[in-house]
Structure formats: structure tokens, C-alpha cells
Write a protein that holds these residues in place. Sequence first.
Motif, PDB file in Angstrom:
ATOM      1  N   ASP A  75       0.377   0.869   0.767  1.00  0.00           N
ATOM      2  CA  ASP A  75       1.156   0.954   2.014  1.00  0.00           C
ATOM      3  C   ASP A  75       1.099   2.349   2.630  1.00  0.00           C
ATOM      4  O   ASP A  75       2.067   2.804   3.249  1.00  0.00           O
ATOM      5  CB  ASP A  75       2.620   0.527   1.763  1.00  0.00           C
ATOM      6  CG  ASP A  75       2.719  -0.926   1.324  1.00  0.00           C
ATOM      7  OD1 ASP A  75       1.871  -1.728   1.756  1.00  0.00           O
ATOM      8  OD2 ASP A  75       3.631  -1.253   0.540  1.00  0.00           O
ATOM      9  N   THR A  88      -3.805  -2.383   0.520  1.00  0.00           N
ATOM     10  CA  THR A  88      -2.778  -2.961   1.394  1.00  0.00           C
ATOM     11  C   THR A  88      -3.239  -3.188   2.834  1.00  0.00           C
ATOM     12  O   THR A  88      -2.515  -3.774   3.623  1.00  0.00           O
ATOM     13  CB  THR A  88      -1.506  -2.092   1.380  1.00  0.00           C
ATOM     14  OG1 THR A  88      -1.864  -0.725   1.600  1.00  0.00           O
ATOM     15  CG2 THR A  88      -0.780  -2.211   0.040  1.00  0.00           C
ATOM     16  N   SER A  89      -4.417  -2.693   3.193  1.00  0.00           N
ATOM     17  CA  SER A  89      -4.976  -3.073   4.500  1.00  0.00           C
ATOM     18  C   SER A  89      -6.490  -3.022   4.383  1.00  0.00           C
ATOM     19  O   SER A  89      -7.041  -2.242   3.604  1.00  0.00           O
ATOM     20  CB  SER A  89      -4.485  -2.148   5.610  1.00  0.00           C
ATOM     21  OG  SER A  89      -4.801  -2.718   6.869  1.00  0.00           O
ATOM     22  N   GLY A 116      -1.083  -9.864  10.993  1.00  0.00           N
ATOM     23  CA  GLY A 116      -1.890  -8.971  10.145  1.00  0.00           C
ATOM     24  C   GLY A 116      -3.023  -8.365  10.944  1.00  0.00           C
ATOM     25  O   GLY A 116      -4.192  -8.712  10.766  1.00  0.00           O
ATOM     26  N   GLY A 118      -4.336  -5.326  10.921  1.00  0.00           N
ATOM     27  CA  GLY A 118      -5.283  -4.520  10.132  1.00  0.00           C
ATOM     28  C   GLY A 118      -6.068  -3.588  11.034  1.00  0.00           C
ATOM     29  O   GLY A 118      -5.508  -2.871  11.866  1.00  0.00           O
ATOM     30  N   GLU A 139       1.514  -6.434  13.254  1.00  0.00           N
ATOM     31  CA  GLU A 139       1.160  -5.673  12.053  1.00  0.00           C
ATOM     32  C   GLU A 139       2.401  -4.914  11.593  1.00  0.00           C
ATOM     33  O   GLU A 139       3.107  -4.307  12.399  1.00  0.00           O
ATOM     34  CB  GLU A 139       0.010  -4.711  12.391  1.00  0.00           C
ATOM     35  CG  GLU A 139      -0.263  -3.606  11.403  1.00  0.00           C
ATOM     36  CD  GLU A 139      -0.681  -4.094  10.011  1.00  0.00           C
ATOM     37  OE1 GLU A 139      -1.580  -4.940   9.885  1.00  0.00           O
ATOM     38  OE2 GLU A 139      -0.066  -3.604   9.033  1.00  0.00           O
ATOM     39  N   ASP A 141       2.610  -2.277   9.452  1.00  0.00           N
ATOM     40  CA  ASP A 141       2.479  -0.851   9.114  1.00  0.00           C
ATOM     41  C   ASP A 141       2.231  -0.015  10.377  1.00  0.00           C
ATOM     42  O   ASP A 141       1.250  -0.230  11.090  1.00  0.00           O
ATOM     43  CB  ASP A 141       1.310  -0.684   8.133  1.00  0.00           C
ATOM     44  CG  ASP A 141       1.249   0.708   7.567  1.00  0.00           C
ATOM     45  OD1 ASP A 141       1.711   0.889   6.425  1.00  0.00           O
ATOM     46  OD2 ASP A 141       0.764   1.616   8.278  1.00  0.00           O
ATOM     47  N   VAL A 144      -1.186   1.778  10.633  1.00  0.00           N
ATOM     48  CA  VAL A 144      -2.259   0.801  10.851  1.00  0.00           C
ATOM     49  C   VAL A 144      -2.245   0.322  12.308  1.00  0.00           C
ATOM     50  O   VAL A 144      -3.300   0.179  12.943  1.00  0.00           O
ATOM     51  CB  VAL A 144      -2.121  -0.384   9.854  1.00  0.00           C
ATOM     52  CG1 VAL A 144      -3.106  -1.499  10.164  1.00  0.00           C
ATOM     53  CG2 VAL A 144      -2.315   0.107   8.421  1.00  0.00           C
TER      54      VAL A 144
END
Length: 383
Positions: A75, A88-89, A116, A118, A139, A141, A144
Motif C-alpha cells: 500500500d 498492492t498495485s 481498481g 491502478g 481507485e 490509493d 496511485v
Amino acid sequence: MTSDEPARSLRDIGALTPEWAETFRAVPRTLFLPDLVWSYDMTTGRSVPVHRGDDPEAWERAAYADAPIVTQWDDGRHIGTEPGTVATSSASMPYVVASMLRDLDVSDGMRVLEVGTGTGWNAALLSRRLGSSHVASVEIDAAVVEQARTALKRAGLSPEVVQGDGRDGWPDGAPYDRVIVTAGVRAVPPAWLEQTRPGGIILVPWGTHYSDQDALVRLTVHEDGQASGPFLRMVEFMKLRAQRLDWNRFRGYVPAFPGDAEVSRTAVTLADLGGRNQPARFVAGLCVPDCAHVVNQTDQGTAKAWFFDLTSRSWAAVEFRSGEPVATVHQSGPRRLWDEVERALTWWAERGRPDLGRFGLTVGPDGATRAWLDRPADVLTFA
Ligand SMILES: C[S@@+](CC[C@H](N)C(=O)[O-])C[C@H]1O[C@@H](n2cnc3c(N)ncnc32)[C@H](O)[C@@H]1O
């Protein structure tokens, strides 16, 4: 290698339909990869760091290879060039990206939600095919999200990229004709059903906690708010953040082995339990709910298969020794997990070991999930 070649080889193996070929040529994966990537070596199972500045040719080779590329560890807490603990990605394997887009079965004018984002490559492909204003991608994060937005802008595309928990979908863009999920899911959130129009499709890598394996399922949303459809094939994705299995929770289940566990014998072999990508393992997971399973193998030819209950502290362990026709079973706690697994494997064998494609899933408007064989009415009930 030219940017045409990856598209051509995906077409040759049947992943890329003619409708998508131009899109893959126009939106190369290279535009979406950071300078430092970890390319997954399929033969050794290792992730190898490749920095564009240090070795531009190796970076290009990795970018064009039909392999997943990790772009984030732990993460974002992990820094440096060595691989971290949990990937994690990533930029998914091009074959998987192309075949999922084929199965999504989009046509002009459709609105799509991706969960997601990414690297943003998949959102870019969808945007190029359907128009940026028809695509939203969520997403979780923040870092990201920033990288994906930058890459998308560089590619001249502008889908809505939202930072948030994809389990909530993105109500502002609903209703969607298609939802495509590019992370492994253990429970389908009701929001995805609510935000998809009746007749729309949710394509999601779904699985149970029995294994890390996911199977791609293509759910059609019905007027009554349920969604149902067949499994297509095995895949393996990094899981939605809140749905990862924390193996630490099983510490303390087995204070002393074998302790006062009940002992019995079984003629089931380790091979019968199924390995990676084999239907036995996935089907056992469908039939034995709330159970995590792992195999520890030693160099001395012994293997111990473990089973842990997610709802009580029940556990089972089966010791397989090479050359011995029967294995020793230990079971402890209110659930007899091994008995459940054995029953599931017998049930499957008695039906001629049906393939994954004969199984399917129904998800209720509240997220309740039922797996079935051949017809949605033939629900698997084992509890
Ligand atoms: C395999 S990658 C997606 C690949 C991506 N579609 C592409 O084209 O590069 C999975 C992504 O899902 C994200 N993710 C995990 N849990 C999520 C959640 N609850 N909501 C939204 N995104 C999540 C991860 O951060 C990761 O970036």
C-alpha cells in the motif's frame, strides 16, 4: 519490438477481438508504467526490479511482455528497489486485460465503471473505445490515483478517476451498462448491483477465502435487483484492500499440535485437493464456506494441509507422507472442517468432476451470495 507486436500476438492467441485491436495499438501499455517497475518472472515466481533509467531496454521488454507488472508494494509503505511483502498495485497481464475487455462485451454509447484504476491503462483502453465521458474508474490509493491521472492526461484521455473505496461504486456516474472490477473480490458489494442498469453486466474476479485464487464471473443484473451468471475461467488478482485475508488471525488456533484434536485417517490424496488453477480447489472453496486452506510442504516428501474456520476457532490438519496410502487427519473445534472438505470432493467426483464453466453465482440485492451448478436453481448447499 514495435508497439504493434503486442497487439498482434494477443490477437493470435484469441484474447483480442478485431474491435479492440485498433484500441490496443493506439494506447500502448508503456504510457502507463512508472520508471521503476517489478516485472514478474513466470518461471521463478520472483518479482524483479527494472528501472527505466538504468536499463531502458529491459524496461521496454518488461513493458511489452505478457506478464503482470507490480507498480506498488504494501500500500505504498514500502520504498526502495527490492520487492516488498504484498504487491498492492499493478499493471495486469495484457492477455488478462484483453480477454476481460472482450468478455465485457461493450458497444458504442455504453457507460462503464471500473473498480481498481491502478496504472490507468484499462481505463484508457475503455476511454479510447467508448469515449472518456463514458468511463469512470475508482481507485483507493491516493498516490496511485495521481499517477493514473497523469498518465491518462499524457495519453490525451480524461475518464473520471475517483479516489475512494470502490466497494461504494461511484453513484454520480450511475447507472452503468457495465462494471469491470480489476481486483479480487470476496464479497460483491450491493452498490455495484444498485448502480448497474437491469440487463447490464458486472465482470468480477470472485473467490472464497479458501484460496487466493479468483474465478472471473460474468453477472447479469436482473429487474428484481439480483445478479447472476457463470464463471468463465480462473484468474488471480490482488484483493480489494478490505477483503484481504489476514493469516495472522489464525495464530493461536493451534496452541499445541496435535493437542487434543480428534484423529482419523483418509484415503484422499494431496493431488485430490487440487493445486493452483485446478477446479478441485476452487470447488471445495465453494462448498466449504468460511474456511481458509493452505498446504505446507517439506523437502522430506511430507505435506500438511491446513484448514481454518473463519467463524469459530475450528481447525483441521491432514498429514500426507509420500509412499503411504492413507493420510492422518487431525480435527479440532465445533466444526469438522476436514469432513466437510471430504464430503465436497466426493460430491464433486460423483458428478463427474464438472469444470468451473458449469458453476455460477447469484448475488442478491443485499450481497448474499449463492453458488450453483448448471442452473441458478441448483444451489450448492452443504452447511
Ligand atoms: C491489479 S490493480 C488494477 C490494474 C488496473 N486496472 C490497470 O489497468 O493497471 C488493482 C488495483 O485495485 C486497487 N484497489 C484495491 N482495493 C480497492 C478498493 N477497495 N477500491 C478501489 N480500488 C482498490 C489497488 O490499489 C490497485 O491499484
